[in-house]
Design a protein around this motif. Structure first.
Motif, PDB file in Angstrom:
ATOM      1  N   SER A 124      39.046  38.220  26.462  1.00  0.00           N
ATOM      2  CA  SER A 124      37.839  38.222  27.275  1.00  0.00           C
ATOM      3  C   SER A 124      37.072  36.917  27.098  1.00  0.00           C
ATOM      4  O   SER A 124      37.051  36.353  25.992  1.00  0.00           O
ATOM      5  N   GLU A 125      36.417  36.492  28.176  1.00  0.00           N
ATOM      6  CA  GLU A 125      35.560  35.310  28.110  1.00  0.00           C
ATOM      7  C   GLU A 125      34.488  35.475  27.037  1.00  0.00           C
ATOM      8  O   GLU A 125      33.988  34.504  26.489  1.00  0.00           O
ATOM      9  N   GLU A 126      34.128  36.701  26.733  1.00  0.00           N
ATOM     10  CA  GLU A 126      33.036  36.968  25.791  1.00  0.00           C
ATOM     11  C   GLU A 126      33.498  37.085  24.337  1.00  0.00           C
ATOM     12  O   GLU A 126      32.674  37.291  23.451  1.00  0.00           O
ATOM     13  N   PHE A 176      39.971  38.891  31.121  1.00  0.00           N
ATOM     14  CA  PHE A 176      38.867  39.126  32.048  1.00  0.00           C
ATOM     15  C   PHE A 176      37.591  38.377  31.693  1.00  0.00           C
ATOM     16  O   PHE A 176      37.349  38.028  30.536  1.00  0.00           O
ATOM     17  N   ASP A 177      36.823  38.112  32.748  1.00  0.00           N
ATOM     18  CA  ASP A 177      35.428  37.700  32.614  1.00  0.00           C
ATOM     19  C   ASP A 177      34.657  38.957  32.992  1.00  0.00           C
ATOM     20  O   ASP A 177      34.587  39.322  34.160  1.00  0.00           O
ATOM     21  N   PRO A 178      34.111  39.672  31.991  1.00  0.00           N
ATOM     22  CA  PRO A 178      33.557  41.005  32.282  1.00  0.00           C
ATOM     23  C   PRO A 178      32.414  40.993  33.285  1.00  0.00           C
ATOM     24  O   PRO A 178      32.317  41.879  34.129  1.00  0.00           O
ATOM     25  N   LEU A 179      31.527  39.988  33.178  1.00  0.00           N
ATOM     26  CA  LEU A 179      30.426  39.926  34.142  1.00  0.00           C
ATOM     27  C   LEU A 179      30.158  38.466  34.487  1.00  0.00           C
ATOM     28  O   LEU A 179      29.468  37.762  33.751  1.00  0.00           O
ATOM     29  N   ASP A 180      30.739  38.055  35.607  1.00  0.00           N
ATOM     30  CA  ASP A 180      30.599  36.664  36.031  1.00  0.00           C
ATOM     31  C   ASP A 180      29.317  36.491  36.835  1.00  0.00           C
ATOM     32  O   ASP A 180      28.958  37.364  37.630  1.00  0.00           O
ATOM     33  N   GLY A 181      28.652  35.362  36.606  1.00  0.00           N
ATOM     34  CA  GLY A 181      27.405  35.093  37.325  1.00  0.00           C
ATOM     35  C   GLY A 181      26.212  35.661  36.589  1.00  0.00           C
ATOM     36  O   GLY A 181      25.204  36.024  37.204  1.00  0.00           O
ATOM     37  N   TYR A 185      40.154  32.895  32.819  1.00  0.00           N
ATOM     38  CA  TYR A 185      39.346  34.062  33.233  1.00  0.00           C
ATOM     39  C   TYR A 185      38.776  33.914  34.635  1.00  0.00           C
ATOM     40  O   TYR A 185      38.355  34.894  35.235  1.00  0.00           O
ATOM     41  N   GLU A 186      38.663  32.675  35.122  1.00  0.00           N
ATOM     42  CA  GLU A 186      37.994  32.452  36.407  1.00  0.00           C
ATOM     43  C   GLU A 186      38.907  31.711  37.388  1.00  0.00           C
ATOM     44  O   GLU A 186      39.229  32.222  38.465  1.00  0.00           O
ATOM     45  N   ALA A 187      39.318  30.477  37.001  1.00  0.00           N
ATOM     46  CA  ALA A 187      40.042  29.626  37.955  1.00  0.00           C
ATOM     47  C   ALA A 187      41.396  30.213  38.361  1.00  0.00           C
ATOM     48  O   ALA A 187      41.719  30.275  39.555  1.00  0.00           O
TER      49      ALA A 187
HETATM   50 MG    MG Z   1      32.230  33.625  34.465  1.00  0.00          MG
END
Ligand code: MG
Ligand code: AHM
Length: 346
Positions: free
Chosen positions: A99-101, A121-126, A288-290
């Motif tokens: 996870s990103e976190e 995963f990125d659990p909560l992006d933005g 996680y994003e790109a």
């Molecule tokens: Mg993000």
């Protein structure tokens, strides 16, 4: 009896049909169902807003909780991460999660049944948009665990985006939507809140090849590299400039929302290299994003690049690696890449 073609197609039915068509196996189908279920829980938490006591920063006694990215975590970042971790720990389809976190990936423990997939995963992006009631989202990517590896470490996740077997995001906006690819097109599902199930609302999303809309954080303009300055300069010059048309601009600062708009009506999204993030390689995270977004965009007929290389072909060197990002309408991404190539060629 055959199904009524007018009956809405649920995510469950769609995935079962993909399995029967030999495009997905039962394990991957169930894994995606578990992720979708976790996204429903996150959607409920996000939807409660201030009433659920979930807004604001994580941490205690005035001390912010900082993640591996060096960013202050929001309560919803932490909660969303916990929901995804908890939902996926016992399904039996995964060998590990990242996870990103979290600093490092987590292998599924010996006490649990283990599968052959790796989930990132990125659990909560933005997250910067959580407290102001603007769309946020969850992004995920699925890789195969290399053969013979029971307890995967971070190094086993370092596979190029072309190796992804599934990717998707869930956007928590006016409606909650799950957008998914398993490498056979990009499809969108809308959460029917009354029945609690995702329903197929767009089969085979197709990004228009050309666009007159770009998305970038313009406040970073003075920190960009020369080719990016030149590219955006020409967009801003409009009809009178070399591009010969006027461009519109949008920037939500939630990648999920910006990419969702581009999948729906076209455009180019860019988070380029700038002198503030150059030492880190960029702002957005490759794994996680790109990569998941690049997979979804390519499957919808668009393109994704770092400006100098096809995104999906980047060989990752670190779990939390960052990259410059250009993605969306094919012709426009190619135009941005050309500015970089011409600049680099002197
Ligand atoms: Mg993000
Ligand atoms: P996050 O995962 O910490 O929320 O950061 C990623 C977000 C993207 O969703 C968005 O495109 C970008 O960061 C916005 O950055 P900025 O605030 O610099 O415009």
């Amino acid at each position: 009896m055959s199904p009524n073609p007018a009956t809405p197609v649920s995510l469950t039915r769609h995935l079962l049909e993909e399995q029967r068509a030999g495009r997905i196996n039962a394990d991957l189908r169930l894994l995606i169902e578990v992720v979708a279920r976790a996204c429903k829980s996150i959607s409920i938490a996000v939807g409660k807003g201030a009433l659920g006591g979930v807004l604001g920063d994580a941490g205690t006694a005035g001390e912010a909780s900082i993640n591996i990215q060096g960013e202050a975590q929001k309560k919803l970042d932490v909660l969303s991460n916990e929901i995804l971790m908890e939902a996926n720990a016992w399904g039996g389809h995964l060998a590990g999660l990242a996870s990103e976190e979290m600093d490092h990936s987590v292998p599924i423990s010996d006490a649990q049944p283990r599968g052959n997939y790796l989930l990132l995963f990125d659990p909560l992006d933005g997250s910067s948009n959580i407290d102001v009631n603007i769309s946020v989202g969850t992004i995920f990517s699925v890789l195969r665990c290399p053969d013979g590896i029971g307890q995967p470490g971070d190094e086993h996740y370092l596979q190029p985006g072309t190796d992804q077997v599934a990717a998707g995001y869930c956007t928590y906006g006016p409606s909650t939507m799950l957008v998914l690819t398993i490498g056979h097109g990009t499809h969108a599902f809308t959460l029917d809140r009354e029945i609690g199930s995702f329903v197929l609302t767009q089969r085979g999303m197709a990004i228009p090849e050309d666009t007159k809309e770009f998305a970038v954080n313009m406040s970073n303009q003075r920190f960009w590299e020369a080719p990016m300055q030149a590219y955006v300069g020409d967009l801003l010059a409009g009809k009178e400039g070399p591009r010969g048309k006027d461009f519109n601009m949008r920037w939500v600062a939630s990648m999920v929302a910006d990419v969702h708009r581009i999948l729906t009506r076209g455009g180019i999204f860019s988070y380029p290299l700038d002198s503030k993030c150059a030492a880190k390689g960029g702002k957005l995270r490759l794994m996680y994003e790109a990569n998941p977004m690049a997979f979804l965009v390519e499957q919808a007929g668009g393109a994704a690049s770092t400006g100098r290389q096809r995104m999906l072909e980047v060989q990752p060197t670190g779990l939390h690696q960052r990259v410059p990002v250009f993605l969306g309408s094919r012709t426009e991404v190619e135009a941005a890449v050309k500015y970089h190539a011409e600049h680099d060629a002197g």
